[in-house]
Design an enzyme around this catalytic site. Structure first.
Site, PDB file in Angstrom:
ATOM      1  N   ARG A 120     -12.693   4.050 -66.824  1.00 42.44           N
ATOM      2  CA  ARG A 120     -11.640   4.928 -66.328  1.00 42.44           C
ATOM      3  C   ARG A 120     -10.580   4.160 -65.565  1.00 42.44           C
ATOM      4  NH1 ARG A 120     -14.235   9.056 -63.193  1.00 42.44           N
ATOM      5  NH2 ARG A 120     -14.367  10.055 -65.222  1.00 42.44           N
ATOM      6  N   TYR A 121     -11.020   3.208 -64.766  1.00 42.15           N
ATOM      7  CA  TYR A 121     -10.102   2.446 -63.927  1.00 42.15           C
ATOM      8  C   TYR A 121      -9.710   1.156 -64.646  1.00 42.15           C
ATOM      9  CZ  TYR A 121     -11.833   5.531 -60.210  1.00 42.15           C
ATOM     10  OH  TYR A 121     -12.157   6.613 -59.443  1.00 42.15           O
ATOM     11  N   ARG A 124     -12.363  -2.076 -63.932  1.00 40.18           N
ATOM     12  CA  ARG A 124     -13.791  -1.976 -63.720  1.00 40.18           C
ATOM     13  C   ARG A 124     -14.417  -0.894 -64.577  1.00 40.18           C
ATOM     14  NH1 ARG A 124     -10.692   0.223 -59.916  1.00 40.18           N
ATOM     15  NH2 ARG A 124     -11.445   1.823 -58.479  1.00 40.18           N
ATOM     16  N   CYS A 133     -34.721   8.667 -63.546  1.00 44.01           N
ATOM     17  CA  CYS A 133     -34.711   8.368 -62.112  1.00 44.01           C
ATOM     18  C   CYS A 133     -36.133   8.523 -61.577  1.00 44.01           C
ATOM     19  CB  CYS A 133     -33.793   9.317 -61.364  1.00 44.01           C
ATOM     20  SG  CYS A 133     -32.086   9.247 -61.937  1.00 44.01           S
ATOM     21  N   CYS A 137     -32.320  14.686 -58.143  1.00 45.16           N
ATOM     22  CA  CYS A 137     -31.543  15.390 -57.138  1.00 45.16           C
ATOM     23  C   CYS A 137     -30.968  16.630 -57.813  1.00 45.16           C
ATOM     24  CB  CYS A 137     -30.395  14.508 -56.653  1.00 45.16           C
ATOM     25  SG  CYS A 137     -30.939  12.834 -56.264  1.00 45.16           S
ATOM     26  N   CYS A 140     -27.323  16.715 -59.123  1.00 43.65           N
ATOM     27  CA  CYS A 140     -26.868  15.489 -59.807  1.00 43.65           C
ATOM     28  C   CYS A 140     -25.670  15.732 -60.720  1.00 43.65           C
ATOM     29  CB  CYS A 140     -28.007  14.890 -60.614  1.00 43.65           C
ATOM     30  SG  CYS A 140     -27.487  13.410 -61.513  1.00 43.65           S
ATOM     31  N   ARG A 142     -24.735  13.890 -63.097  1.00 42.77           N
ATOM     32  CA  ARG A 142     -25.064  13.555 -64.490  1.00 42.77           C
ATOM     33  C   ARG A 142     -26.262  14.335 -65.003  1.00 42.77           C
ATOM     34  NH1 ARG A 142     -24.049   7.888 -62.861  1.00 42.77           N
ATOM     35  NH2 ARG A 142     -21.789   7.973 -62.702  1.00 42.77           N
ATOM     36  N   ASP A 301     -19.573  17.442 -56.742  1.00 44.48           N
ATOM     37  CA  ASP A 301     -18.849  17.682 -58.000  1.00 44.48           C
ATOM     38  C   ASP A 301     -19.141  19.076 -58.544  1.00 44.48           C
ATOM     39  OD1 ASP A 301     -17.601  15.199 -58.066  1.00 44.48           O
ATOM     40  OD2 ASP A 301     -19.338  14.243 -59.008  1.00 44.48           O
ATOM     41  N   ASP A 338     -13.934  13.533 -56.458  1.00 46.05           N
ATOM     42  CA  ASP A 338     -13.796  12.940 -57.783  1.00 46.05           C
ATOM     43  C   ASP A 338     -13.042  13.980 -58.618  1.00 46.05           C
ATOM     44  OD1 ASP A 338     -14.098  11.215 -59.936  1.00 46.05           O
ATOM     45  OD2 ASP A 338     -16.156  10.701 -59.387  1.00 46.05           O
ATOM     46  N   LYS A 345     -11.701   8.946 -58.181  1.00 51.09           N
ATOM     47  CA  LYS A 345     -11.961   9.259 -56.773  1.00 51.09           C
ATOM     48  C   LYS A 345     -10.654   9.337 -55.994  1.00 51.09           C
ATOM     49  CE  LYS A 345     -16.396   6.974 -57.104  1.00 51.09           C
ATOM     50  NZ  LYS A 345     -16.242   6.410 -58.485  1.00 51.09           N
TER      51      LYS A 345
HETATM   52  C1  LIG Z   1     -16.948   5.438 -58.913  1.00 51.63           C
HETATM   53  C2  LIG Z   1     -16.593   4.808 -60.166  1.00 51.63           C
HETATM   54  C3  LIG Z   1     -16.258   3.456 -60.214  1.00 51.63           C
HETATM   55  C4  LIG Z   1     -16.214   2.594 -58.966  1.00 51.63           C
HETATM   56  O1  LIG Z   1     -15.192   3.004 -58.107  1.00 51.63           O
HETATM   57  P1  LIG Z   1     -14.917   2.242 -56.710  1.00 51.63           P
HETATM   58  O2  LIG Z   1     -13.930   3.105 -56.001  1.00 51.63           O
HETATM   59  O3  LIG Z   1     -14.400   0.881 -57.053  1.00 51.63           O
HETATM   60  O4  LIG Z   1     -16.242   2.165 -56.001  1.00 51.63           O
HETATM   61  C5  LIG Z   1     -15.919   2.911 -61.424  1.00 51.63           C
HETATM   62  N1  LIG Z   1     -15.899   3.668 -62.543  1.00 51.63           N
HETATM   63  C6  LIG Z   1     -16.192   4.971 -62.534  1.00 51.63           C
HETATM   64  C7  LIG Z   1     -16.128   5.748 -63.795  1.00 51.63           C
HETATM   65  C8  LIG Z   1     -16.577   5.586 -61.344  1.00 51.63           C
HETATM   66  O5  LIG Z   1     -16.887   6.887 -61.340  1.00 51.63           O
HETATM   67  S1  SF4 Z   2     -27.990  11.646 -58.109  1.00 55.35           S
HETATM   68 FE1  SF4 Z   2     -28.651  11.871 -60.266  1.00 55.35          FE
HETATM   69  S2  SF4 Z   2     -28.632   9.768 -61.067  1.00 55.35           S
HETATM   70 FE2  SF4 Z   2     -28.644   9.612 -58.816  1.00 55.35          FE
HETATM   71  S3  SF4 Z   2     -30.828   9.450 -58.254  1.00 55.35           S
HETATM   72 FE3  SF4 Z   2     -30.250  11.618 -58.113  1.00 55.35          FE
HETATM   73  S4  SF4 Z   2     -30.837  12.457 -60.119  1.00 55.35           S
HETATM   74 FE4  SF4 Z   2     -30.735  10.231 -60.356  1.00 55.35          FE
END
Ligand SMILES: *Cc1c(COP(=O)(O)O)cnc(C)c1O
Ligand code: SF4
Length: 388
Positions: A120-121, A124, A133, A137, A140, A142, A301, A338, A345
């Site tokens: 996305r960025y 990175r 996991c 949580c 979560c 995801r 989220d 986010d 973010k």
């Molecule tokens: C959070 C995240 C990152 C890392 O973001 P930082 O602000 O550098 O910690 C990179 N890619 C994705 C898709 C993210 O959600």
């Molecule tokens: S937030 Fe989601 S990915 Fe992270 S430890 Fe909890 S269940 Fe696993």
């Protein structure tokens, strides 16, 4: 609150499992084998509310139930509002999807050039290497893929992900996540770090994991040595409440820290769990005592079925305001939202700027007093004073 934060007050030991040999208790495989994953197991340990009971039955379709014995010990079984309990014990409220809630709230699927890579960025990537996991949580982000309860069928293609990074020279920062990457074997982690470290344009490698919190036994000296070998590798843990800070977590983080791993923490602002200045202050003080720098505080989220976890954003802003100036600056996380659907973010801050006008910036300090500073290199003044 401070005296309670002292290390000797942190939870330690086998608790309800005091009859188990220490060699089993301290073995992470034993902890995983003895996770609580079924309604029947849970009901042997505690009395569930009707909402929790229904939630456990529903969990199989959404996000699996799993709690390690280490983490279960932190639950107050007599209090349905226990902040640890609410994080890991399902509730039927998870089946209620409010307007705007999504299965992929931060739009990861749209920016996935190959399975497991979210790009996305500009510089990175997020590299998802597993869908499992140690514990799950309930809020979560995801949930769609984690634990595979929704039959997402995630097969992280390590090799494809690594190849993507190798062929994209703009990627200088790789964030390894999942699921929880520390569930992989030592050999796989060693291999993954080695492959990433061998890519000349990858300058920065980090990992996000909740394993130190759920399963501190996993942080063996051998694992710490792998981090050291490929270091520097940064690690973000995930804690939300001071009760999660145990002596076992502290010892695990010390092993990593002494192996040269810089440590951060990410929290999610959760209604009735940590949306309170005193709770958050206690948490960040304990984190600092373990060499952990609080990094992000996320608004929860818009994941499907998370309404009961979402705190008003103003509470988050008020918490940050209550911390800045009142406690160690190192302890203050950045509050972020986010951006739903893929905005990334976005930082949210209290208003320290009251106004900008006529060449001055009016500032509000931590005590609510106003200060003035020039917007340029000097305060506007029609008749400058000349020193003779
Ligand atoms: C959070 C995240 C990152 C890392 O973001 P930082 O602000 O550098 O910690 C990179 N890619 C994705 C898709 C993210 O959600
Ligand atoms: S937030 Fe989601 S990915 Fe992270 S430890 Fe909890 S269940 Fe696993």
């Amino acid at each position: 609150m401070y005296p309670l934060d002292q290390r000797q007050n942190w939870f330690s030991g086998q608790g309800r499992w005091s009859n188990v040999p220490a060699s089993d208790w301290n073995d992470w495989h034993w902890q995983l084998r003895n996770r609580i994953t079924k309604l029947e197991d849970l009901e042997k340990m505690m009395t569930l509310t009707p909402e929790e009971r229904a939630g456990c039955l529903f969990a199989a379709n959404k996000l699996a139930l799993a709690i390690t014995p280490h983490f279960f010990n932190l639950i107050d079984t007599s209090n349905p509002q226990c902040p640890i309990r609410r994080q890991v014990i399902p509730s039927i409220k998870e089946s209620v999807v409010a307007p705007g809630e999504m299965s992929d709230p931060v739009g990861e699927e749209e920016t996935m050039p190959v399975p497991g890579i979210v790009h996305r960025y500009p510089d990175r990537v997020l590299f998802l290497v597993t869908d499992r996991c140690a514990a799950y949580c309930r809020y979560c982000t995801r949930s769609r893929l984690v634990s595979n309860a929704q039959a997402y069928d995630f097969h992280p293609e390590f090799e494809e992900g690594i190849r993507y990074i190798e062929t994209h020279p703009e990627v200088r920062d790789v964030l390894i996540s999942g699921g929880d990457p520390l569930l992989l074997s030592d050999a796989k982690i060693d291999y993954l770090f080695g492959r990433l470290r061998a890519i000349p344009h990858v300058e920065f490698i980090r990992m996000g994991s909740r394993i130190p919190v759920f399963l501190p036994q996993r942080i063996t000296p051998e694992l710490a040595a792998i981090f050291r070998k490929h270091g520097p590798i940064w690690l973000s843990i995930h804690t939300n409440h001071p009760k999660e800070i145990t002596q076992e977590l502290s010892a695990a983080l010390e092993r990593l820290s002494l192996a040269g791993v810089p440590l951060g923490n990410q929290s999610v602002l959760l209604s009735g769990i940590n949306d309170d200045p005193e709770v958050m202050k206690s948490l960040i003080h304990r984190l600092l005592m373990m060499r952990v720098r609080p990094y992000y505080l996320y608004a929860c989220d818009l994941i499907e079925g998370s309404t009961h976890f979402r705190a008003p954003i103003q509470k988050g802003i008020d918490i940050i305001r209550s911390l800045r100036g009142h406690t160690t600056g190192y302890g203050i996380p950045q509050l972020v939202i986010d951006g739903p659907g893929g905005g990334g973010k976005i930082p949210i801050n209290p208003d320290y700027i009251q106004a900008i006008h006529d060449g001055i910036i009016e500032l509000r300090n931590f005590e609510d007093r106003t200060y003035i500073y020039p917007t340029g290199n000097r305060l506007p003044d029609p008749t400058p004073r000349i020193i003779e």
